[in-house]
Design a protein around this motif. Structure first.
Motif, mmCIF file in Angstrom:
data_model
loop_
_atom_site.group_PDB
_atom_site.id
_atom_site.type_symbol
_atom_site.label_atom_id
_atom_site.label_comp_id
_atom_site.label_asym_id
_atom_site.label_seq_id
_atom_site.Cartn_x
_atom_site.Cartn_y
_atom_site.Cartn_z
ATOM 1 N N MET A 180 0.841 -1.197 0.000
ATOM 2 C CA MET A 180 0.000 0.000 0.000
ATOM 3 C C MET A 180 0.870 1.239 0.000
ATOM 4 O O MET A 180 1.879 1.312 0.700
ATOM 5 C CB MET A 180 -0.922 -0.001 1.223
ATOM 6 N N ILE A 181 0.456 2.219 -0.793
ATOM 7 C CA ILE A 181 1.111 3.532 -0.803
ATOM 8 C C ILE A 181 0.174 4.521 -0.117
ATOM 9 O O ILE A 181 -0.995 4.641 -0.498
ATOM 10 C CB ILE A 181 1.391 4.029 -2.242
ATOM 11 N N HIS A 182 0.670 5.229 0.881
ATOM 12 C CA HIS A 182 -0.111 6.281 1.531
ATOM 13 C C HIS A 182 0.439 7.640 1.103
ATOM 14 O O HIS A 182 1.598 7.966 1.403
ATOM 15 C CB HIS A 182 -0.022 6.165 3.057
ATOM 16 N N PHE A 183 -0.362 8.422 0.399
ATOM 17 C CA PHE A 183 -0.015 9.809 0.132
ATOM 18 C C PHE A 183 -0.449 10.622 1.348
ATOM 19 O O PHE A 183 -1.637 10.617 1.709
ATOM 20 C CB PHE A 183 -0.724 10.316 -1.127
ATOM 21 N N VAL A 184 0.501 11.297 1.973
ATOM 22 C CA VAL A 184 0.229 11.959 3.252
ATOM 23 C C VAL A 184 0.582 13.444 3.167
ATOM 24 O O VAL A 184 1.668 13.814 2.715
ATOM 25 C CB VAL A 184 1.040 11.302 4.395
ATOM 26 N N GLY A 185 -0.343 14.277 3.625
ATOM 27 C CA GLY A 185 -0.071 15.702 3.744
ATOM 28 C C GLY A 185 0.689 15.979 5.025
ATOM 29 O O GLY A 185 0.220 15.647 6.124
ATOM 30 N N ALA A 186 1.863 16.583 4.899
ATOM 31 C CA ALA A 186 2.727 16.826 6.056
ATOM 32 C C ALA A 186 2.289 18.023 6.882
ATOM 33 O O ALA A 186 2.779 18.223 7.989
ATOM 34 C CB ALA A 186 4.170 17.032 5.583
ATOM 35 N N GLY A 187 1.373 18.833 6.344
ATOM 36 C CA GLY A 187 1.009 20.067 7.021
ATOM 37 C C GLY A 187 1.922 21.204 6.606
ATOM 38 O O GLY A 187 2.843 21.030 5.799
ATOM 39 N N PRO A 188 1.712 22.395 7.142
ATOM 40 C CA PRO A 188 2.430 23.584 6.674
ATOM 41 C C PRO A 188 3.871 23.708 7.152
ATOM 42 O O PRO A 188 4.630 24.512 6.619
ATOM 43 C CB PRO A 188 1.584 24.732 7.226
ATOM 44 N N GLY A 189 4.261 22.944 8.162
ATOM 45 C CA GLY A 189 5.639 23.073 8.633
ATOM 46 C C GLY A 189 5.849 22.529 10.033
ATOM 47 O O GLY A 189 6.669 21.639 10.248
ATOM 48 N N ALA A 190 5.117 23.050 10.993
ATOM 49 C CA ALA A 190 5.271 22.589 12.374
ATOM 50 C C ALA A 190 4.981 21.094 12.446
ATOM 51 O O ALA A 190 3.935 20.641 11.968
ATOM 52 C CB ALA A 190 4.332 23.357 13.300
ATOM 53 N N PRO A 191 5.867 20.300 13.043
ATOM 54 C CA PRO A 191 5.685 18.837 13.033
ATOM 55 C C PRO A 191 4.450 18.355 13.773
ATOM 56 O O PRO A 191 3.951 17.272 13.492
ATOM 57 C CB PRO A 191 6.969 18.304 13.676
ATOM 58 N N ASP A 192 3.931 19.163 14.694
ATOM 59 C CA ASP A 192 2.732 18.736 15.408
ATOM 60 C C ASP A 192 1.450 19.140 14.687
ATOM 61 O O ASP A 192 0.351 18.934 15.211
ATOM 62 C CB ASP A 192 2.727 19.278 16.846
ATOM 63 N N LEU A 193 1.580 19.686 13.470
ATOM 64 C CA LEU A 193 0.396 20.019 12.683
ATOM 65 C C LEU A 193 0.084 18.961 11.628
ATOM 66 O O LEU A 193 -0.807 19.154 10.805
ATOM 67 C CB LEU A 193 0.542 21.395 12.023
#
Length: 252
Positions: A1-14
């Protein structure tokens, strides 16, 4: 399985809870190294192979995915923000479809939302703007002619402009040509939600000078429109005591 994941805008907890879980479970991570905060990679397990797609072609990315799939491994394709905006994910998914490789998509917090949070901004103020236009200037990569900055400017809606920090003089010219006043409020937000975030309120006419004065040359969003610093707007009907909703009757 491939998961395309949005990392968020920058802050790692976002990153989303689901996105973090996928990173923790991944055997292979391919991340957009030019924009994704590398701190997010700390969520990966000890035995995980990590690739920086900034140094790879589409074909090389697919090759890594295909190899991982044949070995029964789980891959996370980690994109900045929400991958549905300028993420170049469709071309990857189309090839995976051709190869019969399963994938899914995990949304993320887009940088246009991160920029709004940096400014405590609401894009959709009643009687000011009820629409948000997300676009960019054409550079080495073209933009359809029907989506010119000038044509969008004619609507006077809130506008968020990606990938255009190096073309601000031309951007200002086109915004004004399209209908924005030179003194229309604007903002530049550099690396929204990162530790070195910077934000500047200016006008359409002073975008280029503001960026130059503060050494902003890339990794910034421009926000255009009266919503940037509007003080005279109508209150929301949703919470108006004189307005009946499905859940509450008017009291005035």
């Amino acid at each position: 399985m491939i998961h395309f994941v949005g990392a968020g805008p920058g802050a790692p907890d976002l990153i989303t809870v689901r996105g973090k879980q996928y990173l923790e479970e991944a055997d292979v991570i391919i991340y957009a190294g030019s924009l994704v905060n590398p701190q997010l990679l700390e969520y990966s397990k000890d035995v995980c192979t990590i690739y920086n797609s900034a140094k790879m072609t589409l074909e090389e990315v697919i090759s890594v995915m295909e190899k991982a799939e044949k070995e029964g491994k789980t891959t996370v394709r980690l994109h900045t923000g929400d991958p549905c905006i300028y993420g170049a994910i469709r071309e990857q998914m189309d090839i995976l479809d051709e190869k019969g490789i399963a994938y899914d998509s995990c949304p993320g917090v887009s940088s246009f939302c991160g920029a709004a949070s940096a400014l405590n901004l609401e894009y959709t103020l009643p009687e000011i703007s009820q629409s948000v236009i997300i676009t960019r200037m054409e550079g080495r990569t073209p933009v359809p002619s029907k989506e010119s900055i000038q044509s969008f400017a004619a609507h006077q809606a809130s506008m968020v402009i990606f990938l255009s920090t190096g073309m601000l003089e031309e951007l200002s010219r086109r915004l004004i040509e399209g209908g924005y006043r030179e003194d229309t409020p604007a903002a530049i937000v550099y690396k929204a939600t990162w530790p070195d975030e910077k934000k500047f309120i200016c006008t359409v006419g002073t975008l280029a000078k503001t960026a130059a004065d503060n050494n902003i040359t890339k990794t910034a969003l421009m926000i255009i429109g009266d919503a940037v610093n509007a003080a005279d707007y109508d209150r929301s009907k949703l919470y108006d005591p004189s307005f009946t909703t499905e859940f509450r009757k008017a009291t005035k």
